[in-house]
Motif scaffolding. Structure first.
Motif, PDB file in Angstrom:
ATOM      1  N   GLU A  11     -75.108 -12.851  -4.709  1.00 56.08           N
ATOM      2  CA  GLU A  11     -74.411 -12.799  -6.000  1.00 56.08           C
ATOM      3  C   GLU A  11     -74.766 -14.047  -6.807  1.00 56.08           C
ATOM      4  OE1 GLU A  11     -72.884 -12.118  -9.068  1.00 56.08           O
ATOM      5  OE2 GLU A  11     -71.847 -10.652  -7.794  1.00 56.08           O
ATOM      6  N   ASP A  55     -75.150  -7.784  -4.962  1.00 53.98           N
ATOM      7  CA  ASP A  55     -75.043  -7.542  -6.404  1.00 53.98           C
ATOM      8  C   ASP A  55     -76.349  -6.930  -6.903  1.00 53.98           C
ATOM      9  OD1 ASP A  55     -74.106  -7.584  -9.026  1.00 53.98           O
ATOM     10  OD2 ASP A  55     -74.916  -9.589  -9.391  1.00 53.98           O
ATOM     11  N   LEU A  56     -76.260  -6.020  -7.862  1.00 56.90           N
ATOM     12  CA  LEU A  56     -77.471  -5.397  -8.398  1.00 56.90           C
ATOM     13  C   LEU A  56     -78.121  -6.242  -9.484  1.00 56.90           C
ATOM     14  CD1 LEU A  56     -76.612  -1.580  -8.640  1.00 56.90           C
ATOM     15  CD2 LEU A  56     -77.718  -2.844  -6.786  1.00 56.90           C
ATOM     16  N   SER A  76     -71.390  -4.329  -8.207  1.00 61.07           N
ATOM     17  CA  SER A  76     -72.099  -4.400  -9.481  1.00 61.07           C
ATOM     18  C   SER A  76     -71.169  -4.119 -10.640  1.00 61.07           C
ATOM     19  CB  SER A  76     -73.253  -3.396  -9.496  1.00 61.07           C
ATOM     20  OG  SER A  76     -73.925  -3.413 -10.740  1.00 61.07           O
TER      21      SER A  76
END
Length: 233
Positions: A7, A49-50, A76
């Motif tokens: 992240e 996280d994307l 996300s």
């Protein structure tokens, strides 16, 4: 239980890391996809996280899945259903949309790990015991006192489950409110005192919930009574 958190948003990562640590997880935090793929230490689950600064999180998810079967939960801000479907199709085990509460993430982690663990290991784990009288079965969300199921409201159960995560540890009111009532709770904390009082009545003699004025609460397990001379064979 070691979690790899991928992240790049520092406030989100710090809040999530602190929350997971309170629930007993060990957290390693990296901010890029490259760092995630270069992580050498073993981990039991990935929170991914994307929206990473160096690469698309979906590519990282795909690469991690090619390496093995470690559980992956995508986190996300993307609300597009297509991203969710693609993430799950390329190997993610679950998907959490921002904003989210720590309790939701912990619940999803536990659900994913239950699915990943062999059935015989789940059965062997069984309920957690606190002293001679109290057991908490987190898989079934049931509490037993002296062998009989104890009726608790959902919030009473959540509060007890949180306090029993680390018996004897002092939990601040803010920590408890964030864990049990979520980080977005803006109401009065008096409700915490009401639920603590209810648990004290129901669990009297089995565990104690001690108040530390101006700070918070700690759960203390009643010791096993010492055997008297008359009890010896």
């Amino acid at each position: 239980m070691r979690v790899l958190l991928v992240e790049d948003d520092e406030p989100v990562a710090e809040s999530l890391r602190r929350g997971l640590v309170r629930y007993g997880f060990e957290v390693s935090w990296v901010t890029t996809g490259a760092a995630a793929l270069a992580e050498a230490d073993p981990y039991d689950l990935v929170l991914l996280d994307l929206g990473l600064p160096d690469t698309d999180g979906l590519d990282v998810c795909r690469a991690l899945r090619r390496r093995g079967d470690v559980p992956i939960i995508v986190i996300s801000a993307r609300s597009d259903e297509t991203d969710r479907v693609v993430g799950l199709e390329i190997g993610a085990d679950d998907y959490v949309s921002k904003p989210f509460g720590v309790r939701e993430v912990v619940a999803r982690i536990r659900a994913v790990l239950r699915r990943a663990r062999p059935a015989e290991q789940q059965a062997a784990a069984g309920p957690d015991r606190y002293g001679p009288r109290l057991t908490v079965d987190r898989r079934a969300a049931r509490v037993r006192l002296d062998g009989a199921e104890l009726p608790l409201t959902p919030k009473e159960y959540d509060l007890l489950a949180f306090l029993t995560e680390e018996p004897g540890a002092l939990m601040s009111r803010e920590q408890i409110m964030e864990a049990v009532w979520d980080a977005n709770w803006f109401g009065p904390t008096k409700t915490l005192d009401v639920h603590v009082a209810a648990l004290r009545r129901k669990l009297a003699g089995a565990v104690a919930i001690e108040a530390v004025r101006g700070v918070g609460f700690r759960l203390v397990v009643a010791p096993v009574p010492a055997a008297s001379p008359d009890d010896s064979p």
